[in-house]
Write a protein that holds these residues in place. Structure first.
Motif, PDB file in Angstrom:
ATOM      1  N   GLY A 179       0.969  -0.838   0.075  1.00 43.36           N
ATOM      2  CA  GLY A 179      -0.285  -0.021  -0.222  1.00 43.36           C
ATOM      3  C   GLY A 179       0.758   1.594  -0.009  1.00 43.36           C
ATOM      4  N   GLY A 180       0.733   2.340   1.119  1.00 48.85           N
ATOM      5  CA  GLY A 180       1.072   3.649   0.687  1.00 48.85           C
ATOM      6  C   GLY A 180       2.434   3.066   1.390  1.00 48.85           C
ATOM      7  N   SER A 181       2.776   2.278   1.786  1.00 52.85           N
ATOM      8  CA  SER A 181       4.721   1.730   2.130  1.00 52.85           C
ATOM      9  C   SER A 181       5.143   1.251   1.029  1.00 52.85           C
ATOM     10  N   ASP A 182       4.977   0.491  -0.010  1.00 49.61           N
ATOM     11  CA  ASP A 182       5.431   0.502  -1.497  1.00 49.61           C
ATOM     12  C   ASP A 182       4.763   1.107  -2.339  1.00 49.61           C
ATOM     13  N   VAL A 211       9.400  -1.339   5.847  1.00 47.51           N
ATOM     14  CA  VAL A 211       8.449  -0.508   6.086  1.00 47.51           C
ATOM     15  C   VAL A 211       6.878  -0.752   5.917  1.00 47.51           C
ATOM     16  N   SER A 212       6.353  -0.323   7.153  1.00 50.38           N
ATOM     17  CA  SER A 212       5.171  -0.813   7.904  1.00 50.38           C
ATOM     18  C   SER A 212       4.840   0.419   9.189  1.00 50.38           C
ATOM     19  N   LYS A 213       4.021   0.978   8.548  1.00 53.81           N
ATOM     20  CA  LYS A 213       3.295   2.543   9.708  1.00 53.81           C
ATOM     21  C   LYS A 213       2.786   1.820  11.386  1.00 53.81           C
ATOM     22  N   SER A 214       2.356   0.842  10.909  1.00 55.75           N
ATOM     23  CA  SER A 214       1.673  -0.153  11.753  1.00 55.75           C
ATOM     24  C   SER A 214       2.530  -1.519  12.621  1.00 55.75           C
ATOM     25  N   PHE A 215       3.350  -1.928  11.670  1.00 58.29           N
ATOM     26  CA  PHE A 215       4.089  -2.767  12.181  1.00 58.29           C
ATOM     27  C   PHE A 215       2.995  -4.311  11.625  1.00 58.29           C
ATOM     28  N   SER A 216       1.903  -4.362  11.879  1.00 53.86           N
ATOM     29  CA  SER A 216       1.005  -5.453  11.815  1.00 53.86           C
ATOM     30  C   SER A 216       0.146  -5.762  10.838  1.00 53.86           C
ATOM     31  N   THR A 217       0.767  -5.137   9.452  1.00 52.69           N
ATOM     32  CA  THR A 217       0.251  -5.257   8.522  1.00 52.69           C
ATOM     33  C   THR A 217       0.673  -6.945   8.317  1.00 52.69           C
ATOM     34  N   GLN A 218      -0.062  -7.777   7.705  1.00 57.63           N
ATOM     35  CA  GLN A 218      -0.124  -8.866   7.495  1.00 57.63           C
ATOM     36  C   GLN A 218       0.902  -9.443   6.301  1.00 57.63           C
ATOM     37  N   MET A 270      -8.039   6.799  -4.812  1.00 62.06           N
ATOM     38  CA  MET A 270      -9.397   5.651  -4.460  1.00 62.06           C
ATOM     39  C   MET A 270      -9.957   5.363  -2.910  1.00 62.06           C
ATOM     40  N   GLU A 271      -7.967   5.059  -2.573  1.00 60.25           N
ATOM     41  CA  GLU A 271      -8.289   4.844  -1.096  1.00 60.25           C
ATOM     42  C   GLU A 271      -8.769   6.013   0.181  1.00 60.25           C
ATOM     43  N   SER A 272      -8.970   6.980  -0.656  1.00 56.25           N
ATOM     44  CA  SER A 272      -9.096   8.287  -0.255  1.00 56.25           C
ATOM     45  C   SER A 272     -11.231   8.749  -0.144  1.00 56.25           C
TER      46      SER A 272
HETATM   47  O1  F6P Z   1      -4.215  -0.919   2.563  1.00 51.94           O
HETATM   48  C1  F6P Z   1      -4.607  -0.297   4.130  1.00 51.94           C
HETATM   49  C2  F6P Z   1      -3.405   0.423   4.304  1.00 51.94           C
HETATM   50  O2  F6P Z   1      -3.948   0.977   5.651  1.00 51.94           O
HETATM   51  C3  F6P Z   1      -3.058   1.533   3.673  1.00 51.94           C
HETATM   52  O3  F6P Z   1      -3.149   2.972   3.661  1.00 51.94           O
HETATM   53  C4  F6P Z   1      -1.500   1.979   3.979  1.00 51.94           C
HETATM   54  O4  F6P Z   1      -0.209   2.177   3.104  1.00 51.94           O
HETATM   55  C5  F6P Z   1      -1.339   0.331   4.010  1.00 51.94           C
HETATM   56  O5  F6P Z   1      -2.131  -0.810   4.317  1.00 51.94           O
HETATM   57  C6  F6P Z   1       0.692  -0.440   4.637  1.00 51.94           C
HETATM   58  O6  F6P Z   1      -0.218  -0.527   6.071  1.00 51.94           O
HETATM   59  P1  F6P Z   1       1.530  -0.355   7.149  1.00 51.94           P
HETATM   60  O7  F6P Z   1       2.390   0.748   6.536  1.00 51.94           O
HETATM   61  O8  F6P Z   1       1.090  -0.067   8.286  1.00 51.94           O
HETATM   62  O9  F6P Z   1       1.865  -1.685   6.547  1.00 51.94           O
END
Ligand code: F6P
Length: 543
Positions: free
Chosen positions: A155-158, A205-212, A352-354
Motif C-alpha cells: 500500500g502506501g508503504s510500497d 516499511v510498515s507504519k502499523s507494523f501489523s500488516t500481514q 480511491m482509498e481517500s
Molecule cells: O491498505 C490499507 C493500508 O492501511 C494502507 O492505507 C497502508 O498504506 C497500507 O495498508 C500499509 O500499512 P502499513 O504501513 O501499516 O503496513
C-alpha cells in the motif's frame, strides 16, 4: 471543516441547471467562437503549463464550480489542513504530510507542539544513512559494501516509493532497489532468488507494523537471510520505518535502525517521510530533498493562490463536474513518459482509498456520487491498448495527459514522435472526425459510393471528449514532487466538496478480518459456515 451536503448548496442547484443547458456543448464550436478560450483556461506556474480548455466547460461552469468550493468551505478547510487540525476525525488525527516538506524555520503544530525539529531529526538520519550506504562506508556482515536494497511494504508503504524510484530512474546511482509487497510467496521468492545476503540491505516499511503481508514477507526474508548469515548480522542488514517501535524491536531490529514516522502522516501520503528511504538510497539524499522542495512549492501555490488560478483546485473541480453532473465514473491518467509507468497505480491508492467513501462527515449515507475510478497507462502504449474505447466507445472518460517538453536522454527524434502523439491525441479527442471528413477521405482513395456508405459509420469519431493537459519542462525530482503534491491537493479538495473524510480507510478492514478467519480454517483444514459459494470453493481448494 464544514459539514455541507454539496447537493443542498445554491451553487449545486445552479450547476444542475447549467449542466442541463450545456450538456450538448460542442467543444469545436466553443473553440471556433472564442479565440481566447485556450488563454482563458490555461494556467502557467513555474515549470508547469496546465491547459484545461479541452474540457466540457464554459467560463460560467468555472465560476459556478468555484462558488461550490466557496460554499462548501474550501478556503477555511485549507487552513484547517495546513494548520494541523484533526481533519481525520474518525481516527482523531491531523493530516500533515505537508509538514514533511516544510523548511527548517516553519512552525507546524500538532497537539500544541511544533513538529518541525522532529521532522528534521529524521531527515538528518535519512541523509546520513543514505550517504553511508551509497558511499559504501556502511557495510554488510562480511565487510562488503551494499549493492542491493529491498523495500518490504505494501500500500502506501510500497506504492509511493516504487512509483518515485521508477520515475527517477534516470537519476539513480549504483544501488539496485527492489520491492516486495504482495503476500504471494512467488513475489518474495522471485525478488530474493538472485540476491546476495552479504550485500543486501532490507528496509521493512510498515507504519502499523501489523500488516500481514509485510510481516510475512519480512519473516520469510529474515529466515532466508539467517540460513546464510550469523544471527548477529541481522542488525547490520535490517532497518525499519514504523510508528510502532515496540513491535519493530520485538521483530529483532535494533532501536538505532528504526526510522520513526507519525500518526499524522497517512500511509498513502507518506513517501515524503522515512517511508521514502528507498528513494533517498536510490537517487541520493539531495534528489530526495529536491522532491520535497517541489512538493513544498506546490503546497505554497495551493495555499496562497486564488481558486481561479489554483491548479489543484481547478483540476479537482473538473473531476467533481464530470463525476457528479456528467456522471462519468472513471478518469484516465496518461503519462507520456515511460518513467511514470507506476503513476496511475500510485494514484489509484491515493485517490480511491481517500475518497472511496459512501458516508458523509455526519455519518449519513450520501445520496450523490463521491470518489471516481482512476486508471491509466503510459502513452503511447495505451494508444495501442484502450484508446479505441475512449475515442469511439459509449462512455465518457475525462483524461489527464501528462507530458514533458524535454526528454532526459535527449533522444530528440523519439521525443518529437512521442510528443506528436501526445498533442495529436488530445486534438483528436476534441475534434473527432465528421462523416463529411470521412467521406472526403474515402473518396480520395477512389472508393465506390457503395463501399463508402458501408464503411462510413465505423470511421466517424464523435470527438468532444474532454482532456486536461499537464505539460512540464522536464522530469526532475523537483517537478515530480510538484506533480504528486498537485494530485494530493486535488484529493483534498474533492473530499471537502463531497463532504467525506478523505484520510481514513475503514473499507479495507473487513477483508482483512475475514482473511484471518479463513486462514485459520485453511490451516486447520476445517471449513466453517460461509455463504454456499465461499464454502464450496474453500472445500474445492482444500481437496
Ligand atoms: O491498505 C490499507 C493500508 O492501511 C494502507 O492505507 C497502508 O498504506 C497500507 O495498508 C500499509 O500499512 P502499513 O504501513 O501499516 O503496513
Amino acid at each position: 471543516m464544514k459539514h455541507t451536503n454539496p447537493t443542498r448548496t445554491e451553487a449545486w442547484k445552479k450547476l444542475e441547471e447549467h449542466y442541463t443547458a450545456l450538456r450538448e456543448l460542442g467543444l469545436k464550436e466553443e473553440f471556433r467562437n472564442d479565440p481566447e478560450r485556450a488563454e482563458a483556461f490555461t494556467l502557467e506556474w513555474e515549470d508547469f503549463y496546465v491547459d484545461f480548455s479541452k474540457n466540457l466547460i464554459t467560463r460560467e461552469t468555472q465560476s459556478l464550480l468555484q462558488e461550490l468550493a466557496s460554499e462548501t468551505g474550501l478556503k477555511e478547510a485549507i487552513g484547517s489542513y495546513f494548520g494541523g487540525e484533526q481533519i481525520n476525525r474518525t481516527e482523531g488525527r491531523a493530516v500533515l504530510h505537508t509538514a514533511l516538506r516544510e523548511t527548517k524555520d516553519a512552525h507546524v503544530e500538532v497537539d500544541g507542539e511544533n513538529v518541525t525539529s522532529e521532522v528534521f531529526e529524521v531527515k538528518e538520519k535519512i541523509k546520513t544513512f543514505s550517504n553511508d550506504v551509497i558511499e559504501g562506508s556502511k557495510k554488510g556482515y562480511t565487510g562488503k559494501a551494499f549493492t542491493d536494497v529491498v523495500n518490504i511494504g505494501i500500500g502506501g508503504s510500497d506504492l509511493g516509493p516504487v512509483m518515485v524510484t521508477e520515475a527517477l530512474e534516470y537519476y539513480k546511482n549504483h544501488l539496485k532497489v527492489h520491492f516486495v509487497s504482495n503476500v504471494d510467496g512467488d513475489h518474495v521468492q522471485e525478488v530474493i532468488k538472485d540476491l546476495n545476503p552479504e550485500t543486501t540491505l532490507f528496509i521493512i516499511v510498515s507504519k502499523s507494523f501489523s500488516t500481514q503481508e509485510t510481516l510475512s514477507n519480512s519473516t520469510t526474508i529474515r529466515s532466508w537471510f539467517r540460513k546464510k548469515a550469523p544471527a548477529e548480522s541481522v542488525a547490520k542488514h535490517f532497518v525499519a520505518v514504523s510508528s510502532n517501535v515496540p513491535a519493530v524491536e520485538e521483530f529483532g531490529i535494533e532501536t538505532e535502525n528504526i526510522f520513526p514516522m507519525w500518526d499524522w502522516v497517512g500511509g498513502r501520503f507518506s513517501l515524503w517521510s522515512a517511508v521514502g528511504l528507498s528513494i533517498s538510497l536510490s537517487v541520493g539524499y539531495d534528489n530526495f530533498e529536491s522532491l520535497l522542495t517541489g512538493a513544498r512549492k506546490m503546497d505554497e501555490h495551493f495555499r496562497e493562490t486564488p481558486f481561479k488560478e489554483n491548479i489543484p483546485v481547478q483540476l479537482a473541480l473538473l473531476t467533481v463536474w464530470y463525476n457528479n453532473f456528467f456522471k462519468a465514473e472513471t478518469q484516465a491518467i496518461i503519462p507520456y513518459t515511460q518513467y511514470l509507468h507506476r503513476f496511475p497505480a500510485y494514484l489509484q491508492q491515493a485517490i480511491m482509498e481517500s475518497n472511496g467513501k459512501g458516508v458523509d462527515r455526519d455519518g449519513n449515507k450520501v445520496d450523490y456520487q463521491t470518489g471516481n475510478i482512476v486508471w491509466g497507462e503510459p502513452g503511447t502504449n495505451s494508444q495501442h491498448a484502450f484508446f479505441q474505447l475512449i475515442h469511439q466507445g459509449t462512455k465518457l472518460i475525462p483524461a489527464d495527459f501528462i507530458g514533458f517538453k524535454r526528454s532526459l536522454h535527449n533522444e530528440k527524434d523519439h521525443h518529437n514522435k512521442l510528443m506528436a502523439n501526445f498533442f495529436a491525441q488530445t486534438e483528436a479527442l476534441l475534434a473527432g472526425k465528421s462523416s463529411n471528413e470521412v467521406r472526403q477521405e474515402l473518396e480520395s482513395k477512389k472508393m465506390s459510393e457503395q463501399e463508402i456508405e458501408k464503411l462510413l459509420p465505423f470511421k466517424v469519431f464523435e470527438g468532444n471528449k474532454p482532456t486536461t493537459t499537464i505539460l512540464i519542462n522536464e522530469l526532475t525530482p523537483e517537478s515530480l514532487g510538484k506533480l504528486i503534491a498537485l494530485y494530493e491537493h486535488q484529493i483534498f479538495v474533492q473530499g471537502v466538496i463531497w463532504n467525506v473524510y478523505s484520510y481514513d480507510q475503514w473499507g479495507v478492514e473487513l477483508g482483512k478480518q475475514l482473511a484471518s478467519k479463513i486462514l485459520n480454517e485453511i490451516e486447520e483444514n476445517d471449513v466453517q459456515e460461509h455463504d454456499s459459494s465461499t464454502k464450496k470453493m474453500l472445500k474445492f481448494f482444500l481437496k
